[in-house]
Every structure is written in structure tokens, then in C-alpha cells.
Design a protein around this motif. Structure first.
Motif, PDB file in Angstrom:
ATOM      1  N   GLY A  67       0.570  -1.171   0.032  1.00  0.00           N
ATOM      2  CA  GLY A  67      -0.175   0.048  -0.082  1.00  0.00           C
ATOM      3  C   GLY A  67       0.797   1.338  -0.179  1.00  0.00           C
ATOM      4  N   PHE A  68      -0.036   2.344   0.287  1.00  0.00           N
ATOM      5  CA  PHE A  68       0.860   3.725   0.338  1.00  0.00           C
ATOM      6  C   PHE A  68      -0.009   4.592   0.901  1.00  0.00           C
ATOM      7  CE2 PHE A  68      -1.536   2.904  -3.710  1.00  0.00           C
ATOM      8  CZ  PHE A  68      -2.464   3.939  -3.709  1.00  0.00           C
ATOM      9  N   THR A  69       0.418   5.790   1.247  1.00  0.00           N
ATOM     10  CA  THR A  69      -0.201   6.748   2.134  1.00  0.00           C
ATOM     11  C   THR A  69      -0.544   7.755   1.124  1.00  0.00           C
ATOM     12  OG1 THR A  69       0.944   6.352   4.117  1.00  0.00           O
ATOM     13  CG2 THR A  69      -0.156   8.693   3.880  1.00  0.00           C
ATOM     14  N   MET A  70      -1.617   8.528   1.131  1.00  0.00           N
ATOM     15  CA  MET A  70      -2.218   9.259   0.059  1.00  0.00           C
ATOM     16  C   MET A  70      -2.246  10.700   1.127  1.00  0.00           C
ATOM     17  SD  MET A  70      -5.334   7.170  -1.562  1.00  0.00           S
ATOM     18  CE  MET A  70      -6.069   8.573  -2.478  1.00  0.00           C
ATOM     19  N   THR A  71      -1.551  11.839   0.655  1.00  0.00           N
ATOM     20  CA  THR A  71      -1.828  13.245   1.113  1.00  0.00           C
ATOM     21  C   THR A  71      -2.619  13.879   0.172  1.00  0.00           C
ATOM     22  OG1 THR A  71       0.447  12.650   2.235  1.00  0.00           O
ATOM     23  CG2 THR A  71      -0.782  15.240   2.098  1.00  0.00           C
ATOM     24  N   LEU A  72      -3.868  14.235   0.626  1.00  0.00           N
ATOM     25  CA  LEU A  72      -4.772  14.920  -0.231  1.00  0.00           C
ATOM     26  C   LEU A  72      -4.798  16.557   0.060  1.00  0.00           C
ATOM     27  CD1 LEU A  72      -6.133  12.004   0.638  1.00  0.00           C
ATOM     28  CD2 LEU A  72      -7.587  12.752  -1.104  1.00  0.00           C
ATOM     29  N   ASP A  73      -4.746  17.123  -0.890  1.00  0.00           N
ATOM     30  CA  ASP A  73      -4.785  18.690  -0.764  1.00  0.00           C
ATOM     31  C   ASP A  73      -3.571  19.246   0.194  1.00  0.00           C
ATOM     32  OD1 ASP A  73      -6.494  18.840  -2.850  1.00  0.00           O
ATOM     33  OD2 ASP A  73      -8.194  18.879  -1.588  1.00  0.00           O
ATOM     34  N   ASP A  74      -2.515  18.664   0.240  1.00  0.00           N
ATOM     35  CA  ASP A  74      -1.324  18.786   1.392  1.00  0.00           C
ATOM     36  C   ASP A  74      -1.762  18.897   2.896  1.00  0.00           C
ATOM     37  OD1 ASP A  74       0.268  19.272  -0.756  1.00  0.00           O
ATOM     38  OD2 ASP A  74      -0.550  21.463  -1.111  1.00  0.00           O
ATOM     39  N   ASP A  75      -2.939  18.415   3.218  1.00  0.00           N
ATOM     40  CA  ASP A  75      -3.294  18.510   4.358  1.00  0.00           C
ATOM     41  C   ASP A  75      -3.967  17.055   5.205  1.00  0.00           C
ATOM     42  OD1 ASP A  75      -5.662  18.929   3.649  1.00  0.00           O
ATOM     43  OD2 ASP A  75      -6.172  20.477   4.843  1.00  0.00           O
ATOM     44  N   ARG A  76      -4.607  16.136   4.482  1.00  0.00           N
ATOM     45  CA  ARG A  76      -5.344  15.141   4.606  1.00  0.00           C
ATOM     46  C   ARG A  76      -4.795  14.014   4.149  1.00  0.00           C
ATOM     47  NH1 ARG A  76     -11.092  12.928   3.146  1.00  0.00           N
ATOM     48  NH2 ARG A  76     -10.497  13.411   1.116  1.00  0.00           N
ATOM     49  N   ALA A  77      -4.448  13.230   5.365  1.00  0.00           N
ATOM     50  CA  ALA A  77      -3.571  11.815   4.977  1.00  0.00           C
ATOM     51  C   ALA A  77      -4.590  10.586   5.187  1.00  0.00           C
ATOM     52  CB  ALA A  77      -2.482  11.793   5.797  1.00  0.00           C
ATOM     53  N   HIS A  78      -4.384   9.636   4.111  1.00  0.00           N
ATOM     54  CA  HIS A  78      -5.083   8.486   4.302  1.00  0.00           C
ATOM     55  C   HIS A  78      -4.042   7.184   3.924  1.00  0.00           C
ATOM     56  CE1 HIS A  78      -8.422   5.427   4.162  1.00  0.00           C
ATOM     57  NE2 HIS A  78      -7.883   5.196   3.052  1.00  0.00           N
ATOM     58  N   SER A  79      -4.029   6.250   4.707  1.00  0.00           N
ATOM     59  CA  SER A  79      -3.004   5.095   4.684  1.00  0.00           C
ATOM     60  C   SER A  79      -4.046   3.957   3.927  1.00  0.00           C
ATOM     61  CB  SER A  79      -2.535   4.451   5.814  1.00  0.00           C
ATOM     62  OG  SER A  79      -1.644   5.288   6.422  1.00  0.00           O
ATOM     63  N   LEU A  80      -3.773   3.656   2.656  1.00  0.00           N
ATOM     64  CA  LEU A  80      -4.173   2.672   1.723  1.00  0.00           C
ATOM     65  C   LEU A  80      -3.593   1.379   2.070  1.00  0.00           C
ATOM     66  CD1 LEU A  80      -6.850   2.765  -0.040  1.00  0.00           C
ATOM     67  CD2 LEU A  80      -4.952   2.622  -2.067  1.00  0.00           C
ATOM     68  N   THR A  81      -3.690   0.651   3.141  1.00  0.00           N
ATOM     69  CA  THR A  81      -2.806  -0.361   3.481  1.00  0.00           C
ATOM     70  C   THR A  81      -3.728  -1.624   3.719  1.00  0.00           C
ATOM     71  OG1 THR A  81      -2.721   0.331   5.677  1.00  0.00           O
ATOM     72  CG2 THR A  81      -0.876   1.095   4.244  1.00  0.00           C
ATOM     73  N   ALA A  88     -12.850   6.937  -0.870  1.00  0.00           N
ATOM     74  CA  ALA A  88     -13.441   7.880  -1.766  1.00  0.00           C
ATOM     75  C   ALA A  88     -12.825   8.911  -1.545  1.00  0.00           C
ATOM     76  CB  ALA A  88     -14.994   7.930  -1.420  1.00  0.00           C
ATOM     77  N   PHE A  89     -12.655   9.756  -2.563  1.00  0.00           N
ATOM     78  CA  PHE A  89     -11.963  11.393  -2.691  1.00  0.00           C
ATOM     79  C   PHE A  89     -12.488  11.971  -3.999  1.00  0.00           C
ATOM     80  CE2 PHE A  89      -8.991   8.376  -4.586  1.00  0.00           C
ATOM     81  CZ  PHE A  89      -8.239   9.102  -5.533  1.00  0.00           C
ATOM     82  N   ALA A  90     -12.244  13.156  -3.914  1.00  0.00           N
ATOM     83  CA  ALA A  90     -12.588  14.117  -5.325  1.00  0.00           C
ATOM     84  C   ALA A  90     -11.580  13.845  -6.111  1.00  0.00           C
ATOM     85  CB  ALA A  90     -12.884  15.448  -4.593  1.00  0.00           C
ATOM     86  N   GLY A  91     -11.840  13.686  -7.380  1.00  0.00           N
ATOM     87  CA  GLY A  91     -10.755  13.599  -8.505  1.00  0.00           C
ATOM     88  C   GLY A  91     -10.215  15.058  -8.860  1.00  0.00           C
ATOM     89  N   GLU A  92     -10.586  16.145  -8.319  1.00  0.00           N
ATOM     90  CA  GLU A  92      -9.942  17.411  -8.373  1.00  0.00           C
ATOM     91  C   GLU A  92      -8.724  17.569  -7.196  1.00  0.00           C
ATOM     92  OE1 GLU A  92     -13.961  18.273  -6.901  1.00  0.00           O
ATOM     93  OE2 GLU A  92     -13.282  17.252  -8.765  1.00  0.00           O
ATOM     94  N   ALA A  93      -8.790  16.631  -6.311  1.00  0.00           N
ATOM     95  CA  ALA A  93      -7.734  16.786  -5.043  1.00  0.00           C
ATOM     96  C   ALA A  93      -6.432  16.669  -5.675  1.00  0.00           C
ATOM     97  CB  ALA A  93      -8.305  15.977  -3.907  1.00  0.00           C
ATOM     98  N   LYS A  94      -5.471  17.435  -5.226  1.00  0.00           N
ATOM     99  CA  LYS A  94      -3.997  17.158  -5.353  1.00  0.00           C
ATOM    100  C   LYS A  94      -3.922  15.981  -4.463  1.00  0.00           C
ATOM    101  CE  LYS A  94       0.253  19.492  -4.748  1.00  0.00           C
ATOM    102  NZ  LYS A  94       0.793  20.566  -4.253  1.00  0.00           N
ATOM    103  N   VAL A  95      -3.225  14.716  -5.011  1.00  0.00           N
ATOM    104  CA  VAL A  95      -2.863  13.653  -4.293  1.00  0.00           C
ATOM    105  C   VAL A  95      -1.465  13.196  -4.467  1.00  0.00           C
ATOM    106  CG1 VAL A  95      -3.354  11.187  -3.778  1.00  0.00           C
ATOM    107  CG2 VAL A  95      -5.284  12.706  -4.616  1.00  0.00           C
ATOM    108  N   ALA A  96      -0.727  13.260  -3.380  1.00  0.00           N
ATOM    109  CA  ALA A  96       0.599  12.899  -3.328  1.00  0.00           C
ATOM    110  C   ALA A  96       0.818  11.487  -2.601  1.00  0.00           C
ATOM    111  CB  ALA A  96       1.543  13.797  -2.638  1.00  0.00           C
ATOM    112  N   VAL A  97       1.589  10.734  -3.256  1.00  0.00           N
ATOM    113  CA  VAL A  97       1.690   9.413  -2.486  1.00  0.00           C
ATOM    114  C   VAL A  97       3.111   9.045  -2.095  1.00  0.00           C
ATOM    115  CG1 VAL A  97       1.627   6.891  -3.440  1.00  0.00           C
ATOM    116  CG2 VAL A  97      -0.010   8.466  -4.321  1.00  0.00           C
TER     117      VAL A  97
END
Length: 182
Positions: A67-81, A88-97
């Protein structure tokens, strides 16, 4: 109709920084700018950011890897592990992995929010399951699944041509539900 993963060619992400296999799209032959819904399996092997999809609701579930950790819009993190657990998330969100430990594969549902609502569900109870009319795709994530058109193996998908599926012991499916908006 059964769709074998091996029949789905690898293609670049919209941003060119990764690769994916399109499993199904509606309407058939729709492009990246005019689909109502789209299902794909992405290969994530680097810390590349996700492509931006304004106006699209996305759901993602880990299939393989740690898995990986997603950081959405530079402030919200979610671990997809946790495998097979939709997020679920918005397609326009800036997502770093940030990868946990090595490459992963994930299942992606994208739905154009002005035209439809989508839901990704995981099912793992062995036996026969009736399919609701709004189920547009069944993906075999693990094990085997019997359908009216043949057997699915891990990686295969089915555009339902029947009303039920039968999961073998140990099988896991991801089910895509779509409701068109009026």
C-alpha cells in the motif's frame, strides 16, 4: 461479458507519471473527457502524484502490495494499506503518494458526479449472491467466482449478464454500483 485483465493493455496515466489498465468504461468507447463511469487497475511503483480529474468522484481499493499513504490537498492523509477496503475522494484533489514498501496495484472507480453516483463494495462471503440491477461490474480480486458466463479468476471482471454470482471459499470480489442522476 467476462473481461480478462491480460486482455487490457497497459496505458499511461493522464499525467503520464504511472500506468493503468482500463477494465471498463461507460458509455463504451468513451474517452477520458466524456465517460459517465470508468474502472481501471493502476500500477503504482513510485511516489508519483495522481492525475487530476475535476468533476469526478473517485474510489480506490488496494489489490496487491503493502500500500501507500495518500496526502490529499497537502493536509489530509489516508493510509491505503488494508486490501479491498474502498476509499473515496474528489478527483480534483491534489494527491501525493508515499509507498509503504514497494510497488502496489489498486482498483479505481471514477464517476462523473454531474451524471451519476457510484459505490465500490467488497464482498467475501462464500456462496451464491443475487446482484442488484444497479451493479454494473464485478471484479474478482482473489480466488474464483462463478457467473452465468463462466468462471472468474483473480484479476478478471464481469459486466453482469445474469442475476447472481457464486463465490468460492476464500474469494473476494469488488462490486461496482452505479446510479444515473436524472
Amino acid at each position: 461479458m467476462i473481461i480478462r485483465l491480460s486482455d487490457c493493455p497497459l496505458q499511461p496515466w493522464k499525467n503520464g507519471l504511472g500506468s493503468t489498465r482500463e477494465i471498463a468504461v461507460h458509455p463504451a468507447c468513451a474517452g477520458i473527457d466524456d465517460f459517465m463511469w470508468r474502472v481501471s487497475i493502476a500500477e503504482v511503483d513510485s511516489a508519483a502524484p495522481f492525475s487530476s480529474f475535476p468533476g469526478i468522484d473517485r474510489q480506490i481499493a488496494l489489490l496487491d502490495g503493502n500500500g501507500f499513504t495518500m496526502t490529499l490537498d497537502d493536509d489530509r492523509a489516508h493510509s491505503l494499506t488494508t486490501p479491498f477496503t474502498p476509499f473515496a475522494f474528489a478527483g480534483e484533489a491534489k494527491v501525493a503518494v508515499t509507498l509503504v514498501d514497494g510497488p502496489t496495484r489498486d482498483f479505481n472507480l471514477m464517476v462523473r458526479r454531474a451524471r451519476a453516483q457510484g459505490e465500490l463494495q467488497c464482498r467475501d462471503t462464500p456462496g451464491s449472491h443475487r446482484l442488484a440491477p444497479d451493479i454494473v461490474l464485478v471484479h474478482c480480486a482473489r480466488g474464483t467466482v462463478d457467473t452465468s458466463e463462466g468462471q472468474l479468476h483473480a484479476g478478471d471482471a464481469w459486466l453482469p449478464g445474469g442475476t447472481s454470482i457464486t463465490l468460492a471459499v476464500g474469494a473476494v470480489v469488488l462490486v461496482v454500483r452505479i446510479t444515473a442522476l436524472s
